[in-house]
Motif scaffolding. Sequence first.
Motif, PDB file in Angstrom:
ATOM      1  N   LEU A 151       0.798  -1.226   0.000  1.00 39.63           N
ATOM      2  CA  LEU A 151       0.000   0.000   0.000  1.00 39.63           C
ATOM      3  C   LEU A 151       0.835   1.283   0.000  1.00 39.63           C
ATOM      4  CD1 LEU A 151      -2.988  -0.867   2.341  1.00 39.63           C
ATOM      5  CD2 LEU A 151      -2.914  -0.819  -0.144  1.00 39.63           C
ATOM      6  N   VAL A 152       1.994   1.276   0.636  1.00 44.80           N
ATOM      7  CA  VAL A 152       2.807   2.494   0.694  1.00 44.80           C
ATOM      8  C   VAL A 152       3.275   2.922  -0.699  1.00 44.80           C
ATOM      9  CG1 VAL A 152       4.989   3.445   1.550  1.00 44.80           C
ATOM     10  CG2 VAL A 152       3.458   2.253   3.102  1.00 44.80           C
ATOM     11  N   PRO A 153       3.801   2.036  -1.533  1.00 50.55           N
ATOM     12  CA  PRO A 153       4.158   2.480  -2.893  1.00 50.55           C
ATOM     13  C   PRO A 153       2.942   2.929  -3.717  1.00 50.55           C
ATOM     14  CG  PRO A 153       5.265   0.422  -2.401  1.00 50.55           C
ATOM     15  CD  PRO A 153       4.296   0.678  -1.286  1.00 50.55           C
ATOM     16  N   ILE A 154       1.798   2.290  -3.514  1.00 54.36           N
ATOM     17  CA  ILE A 154       0.593   2.701  -4.234  1.00 54.36           C
ATOM     18  C   ILE A 154       0.163   4.092  -3.785  1.00 54.36           C
ATOM     19  CG2 ILE A 154      -1.874   2.213  -4.525  1.00 54.36           C
ATOM     20  CD1 ILE A 154      -1.126  -0.773  -4.496  1.00 54.36           C
ATOM     21  N   ALA A 155       0.223   4.345  -2.473  1.00 58.42           N
ATOM     22  CA  ALA A 155      -0.128   5.672  -1.957  1.00 58.42           C
ATOM     23  C   ALA A 155       0.859   6.720  -2.450  1.00 58.42           C
ATOM     24  CB  ALA A 155      -0.173   5.648  -0.435  1.00 58.42           C
ATOM     25  N   ALA A 156       2.142   6.383  -2.470  1.00 63.22           N
ATOM     26  CA  ALA A 156       3.146   7.329  -2.964  1.00 63.22           C
ATOM     27  C   ALA A 156       2.915   7.642  -4.442  1.00 63.22           C
ATOM     28  CB  ALA A 156       4.546   6.763  -2.754  1.00 63.22           C
ATOM     29  N   ALA A 157       2.554   6.641  -5.217  1.00 61.71           N
ATOM     30  CA  ALA A 157       2.263   6.862  -6.640  1.00 61.71           C
ATOM     31  C   ALA A 157       1.032   7.752  -6.806  1.00 61.71           C
ATOM     32  CB  ALA A 157       2.060   5.530  -7.350  1.00 61.71           C
ATOM     33  N   ALA A 158       0.029   7.545  -5.963  1.00 58.02           N
ATOM     34  CA  ALA A 158      -1.179   8.375  -6.036  1.00 58.02           C
ATOM     35  C   ALA A 158      -0.874   9.828  -5.688  1.00 58.02           C
ATOM     36  CB  ALA A 158      -2.257   7.822  -5.113  1.00 58.02           C
ATOM     37  N   VAL A 159      -0.060  10.040  -4.663  1.00 57.76           N
ATOM     38  CA  VAL A 159       0.313  11.404  -4.281  1.00 57.76           C
ATOM     39  C   VAL A 159       1.131  12.052  -5.394  1.00 57.76           C
ATOM     40  CG1 VAL A 159       1.729  12.745  -2.663  1.00 57.76           C
ATOM     41  CG2 VAL A 159       0.155  11.012  -1.801  1.00 57.76           C
TER      42      VAL A 159
END
Length: 174
Positions: free
Chosen positions: A53-61
Amino acid sequence: MTQLFRTGLALASAAIPFVALVSPALAAAPAGTVAIPWGDWLVGLLQPVSAVLVPIAAAAVTAGVARVAPWAASLLTRERVEAAIRAGAEYGQNAVAGAARGRTVSVDLGSAVVAAGARHVLATAPAHVVRQAGGAGGVAARIFRALPLDPQARVGNVLTPALAALRAGDEQRG
């Protein structure tokens, strides 16, 4: 048969981590009770989930910033252009004898105030701000519109002489 083998293998793969989590609890629990270490189980579950989830959240940001960045850059550049024009108008009013900040600028002094303000902006503002304002002519025109001029002031009797003075100053330096 292959589908049954895959299902059994999937169940066994899912049961191994569960047994590994529960077996220490069974060994330490008093007879007749089963203690499930919820904290350890939760941490064990959240580590792989957070790794995904952290890389997905970073990509979204990052995608959100990429969508907002051109708009924000445009807004900031526009604000810098307006600030440079205000500073140029104030500088021109302070630099020319007979003109005072806050008072109406006469037609006689208007071209000198516009030229002085434009020179100041061209000398102090970053190149991209000057380009965004329309170059030397655009800066002078914006200062002309920003100044409190006499009602008789027109483009022909204030801005045109100011542009001519700017060009003459460029030719003398070049």
